[in-house]
Design a protein around this motif. Structure first.
Motif, mmCIF file in Angstrom:
data_model
loop_
_atom_site.group_PDB
_atom_site.id
_atom_site.type_symbol
_atom_site.label_atom_id
_atom_site.label_comp_id
_atom_site.label_asym_id
_atom_site.label_seq_id
_atom_site.Cartn_x
_atom_site.Cartn_y
_atom_site.Cartn_z
ATOM 1 N N ALA A 44 0.953 -1.314 -0.021
ATOM 2 C CA ALA A 44 0.113 -0.162 0.118
ATOM 3 C C ALA A 44 0.796 1.197 0.025
ATOM 4 O O ALA A 44 0.562 2.304 -0.701
ATOM 5 C CB ALA A 44 -1.014 -0.044 1.155
ATOM 6 N N THR A 45 2.039 1.045 0.729
ATOM 7 C CA THR A 45 2.770 2.260 0.832
ATOM 8 C C THR A 45 3.488 2.530 -0.525
ATOM 9 O O THR A 45 3.654 3.694 -1.144
ATOM 10 C CB THR A 45 3.838 2.040 1.745
ATOM 11 O OG1 THR A 45 3.268 1.934 3.116
ATOM 12 C CG2 THR A 45 5.051 3.308 2.037
ATOM 13 N N SER A 46 3.875 1.424 -1.465
ATOM 14 C CA SER A 46 4.669 1.726 -2.543
ATOM 15 C C SER A 46 3.528 2.122 -3.649
ATOM 16 O O SER A 46 3.884 2.650 -4.452
ATOM 17 C CB SER A 46 4.985 -0.042 -2.886
ATOM 18 O OG SER A 46 5.641 0.194 -4.109
ATOM 19 N N ALA A 47 2.128 1.776 -3.260
ATOM 20 C CA ALA A 47 1.380 2.309 -4.421
ATOM 21 C C ALA A 47 0.811 3.588 -4.119
ATOM 22 O O ALA A 47 0.658 4.321 -5.125
ATOM 23 C CB ALA A 47 0.036 1.257 -4.307
ATOM 24 N N ALA A 48 1.161 3.920 -2.951
ATOM 25 C CA ALA A 48 0.649 5.318 -2.762
ATOM 26 C C ALA A 48 1.949 6.561 -3.033
ATOM 27 O O ALA A 48 1.729 7.269 -3.633
ATOM 28 C CB ALA A 48 0.553 5.536 -1.057
ATOM 29 N N LYS A 49 3.001 5.663 -3.149
ATOM 30 C CA LYS A 49 4.236 6.431 -3.701
ATOM 31 C C LYS A 49 4.042 6.623 -5.207
ATOM 32 O O LYS A 49 4.184 7.646 -5.867
ATOM 33 C CB LYS A 49 5.440 5.645 -3.292
ATOM 34 C CG LYS A 49 5.911 5.932 -1.931
ATOM 35 C CD LYS A 49 7.280 5.247 -1.721
ATOM 36 C CE LYS A 49 7.392 5.305 -0.328
ATOM 37 N NZ LYS A 49 8.974 4.786 0.047
ATOM 38 N N GLU A 50 3.536 5.580 -5.840
ATOM 39 C CA GLU A 50 3.273 5.788 -7.327
ATOM 40 C C GLU A 50 2.236 6.655 -7.628
ATOM 41 O O GLU A 50 2.366 7.402 -8.566
ATOM 42 C CB GLU A 50 3.134 4.259 -7.871
ATOM 43 C CG GLU A 50 4.274 3.375 -7.914
ATOM 44 C CD GLU A 50 5.199 3.846 -8.732
ATOM 45 O OE1 GLU A 50 4.826 4.342 -9.945
ATOM 46 O OE2 GLU A 50 6.546 3.668 -8.168
ATOM 47 N N LEU A 51 1.208 6.698 -6.901
ATOM 48 C CA LEU A 51 0.307 7.759 -6.969
ATOM 49 C C LEU A 51 0.737 9.070 -6.875
ATOM 50 O O LEU A 51 0.403 10.001 -7.740
ATOM 51 C CB LEU A 51 -1.103 7.379 -6.098
ATOM 52 C CG LEU A 51 -2.343 8.402 -6.128
ATOM 53 C CD1 LEU A 51 -3.022 8.386 -7.720
ATOM 54 C CD2 LEU A 51 -3.395 7.967 -5.274
ATOM 55 N N GLY A 52 1.417 9.161 -5.981
ATOM 56 C CA GLY A 52 1.877 10.619 -5.625
ATOM 57 C C GLY A 52 2.830 10.970 -6.730
ATOM 58 O O GLY A 52 2.730 12.011 -7.346
ATOM 59 N N LYS A 53 3.762 9.842 -7.313
ATOM 60 C CA LYS A 53 4.554 10.399 -8.512
ATOM 61 C C LYS A 53 3.476 10.755 -9.636
ATOM 62 O O LYS A 53 3.987 11.657 -10.371
ATOM 63 C CB LYS A 53 5.363 8.947 -8.921
ATOM 64 C CG LYS A 53 6.493 9.133 -7.785
ATOM 65 C CD LYS A 53 7.242 7.593 -8.437
ATOM 66 C CE LYS A 53 8.292 7.094 -7.354
ATOM 67 N NZ LYS A 53 9.123 5.917 -7.829
ATOM 68 N N SER A 54 2.332 9.876 -9.952
ATOM 69 C CA SER A 54 1.800 10.220 -11.098
ATOM 70 C C SER A 54 0.892 11.507 -10.795
ATOM 71 O O SER A 54 1.017 12.321 -11.755
ATOM 72 C CB SER A 54 0.632 9.089 -10.998
ATOM 73 O OG SER A 54 0.959 7.899 -11.602
ATOM 74 N N ILE A 55 0.566 11.776 -9.731
ATOM 75 C CA ILE A 55 -0.141 13.169 -9.630
ATOM 76 C C ILE A 55 0.822 14.336 -9.756
ATOM 77 O O ILE A 55 0.389 15.359 -10.506
ATOM 78 C CB ILE A 55 -0.651 13.314 -8.054
ATOM 79 C CG1 ILE A 55 -1.697 12.435 -7.941
ATOM 80 C CG2 ILE A 55 -1.254 14.577 -7.782
ATOM 81 C CD1 ILE A 55 -2.416 12.122 -6.474
ATOM 82 N N ASN A 56 1.800 14.187 -9.330
ATOM 83 C CA ASN A 56 2.945 15.308 -9.387
ATOM 84 C C ASN A 56 3.767 15.152 -10.740
ATOM 85 O O ASN A 56 4.600 16.030 -10.940
ATOM 86 C CB ASN A 56 3.823 15.144 -8.121
ATOM 87 C CG ASN A 56 3.261 15.690 -7.053
ATOM 88 O OD1 ASN A 56 2.437 16.529 -7.017
ATOM 89 N ND2 ASN A 56 3.313 14.921 -5.762
ATOM 90 N N ARG A 57 3.385 14.434 -11.674
ATOM 91 C CA ARG A 57 4.280 14.107 -12.918
ATOM 92 C C ARG A 57 3.937 15.547 -13.612
ATOM 93 O O ARG A 57 5.052 15.876 -14.200
ATOM 94 C CB ARG A 57 3.647 12.978 -13.774
ATOM 95 C CG ARG A 57 4.459 12.617 -14.866
ATOM 96 C CD ARG A 57 3.881 11.589 -15.710
ATOM 97 N NE ARG A 57 3.974 10.364 -14.607
ATOM 98 C CZ ARG A 57 3.307 9.155 -15.192
ATOM 99 N NH1 ARG A 57 2.564 8.851 -16.232
ATOM 100 N NH2 ARG A 57 3.507 8.121 -14.194
#
Length: 85
Positions: A44-57
């Motif tokens: 879940a932490t890893s997936a949250a980091k990926e979402l954060g990266k996507s949002i901030n792309r």
């Protein structure tokens, strides 16, 4: 998804292969839920980091996320939390 894309061009396709921003963001968000459902906190932490990266792309991803999250009642504190990971 189709309706959101039709109303908000920032959620539409990007890149050469026609991937839509809305699909990337929703898939990343759903990955968090799937990891939590299975009890996988590190996933879940890893997936949250990926979402954060996507949002901030870029600004278009951010704008698309704002539209999605507001319409679905996702808190701004959640967005801030994943954005800071």
């Amino acid at each position: 998804r189709r309706i959101t894309v039709n109303r908000n061009d920032v959620c539409g396709s990007y890149g050469k292969n026609g991937t839509r921003r809305i699909d990337v963001l929703i898939n990343d968000y759903e990955a968090i839920g799937a990891a939590l459902d299975s009890g996988n906190t590190s996933g879940a932490t890893s997936a949250a980091k990926e979402l954060g990266k996507s949002i901030n792309r870029n600004s278009r991803f951010k704008s698309c996320w704002r539209k999605i999250s507001r319409s679905k009642g996702i808190s701004t504190s959640f967005t801030s939390a994943v954005g800071s990971l």
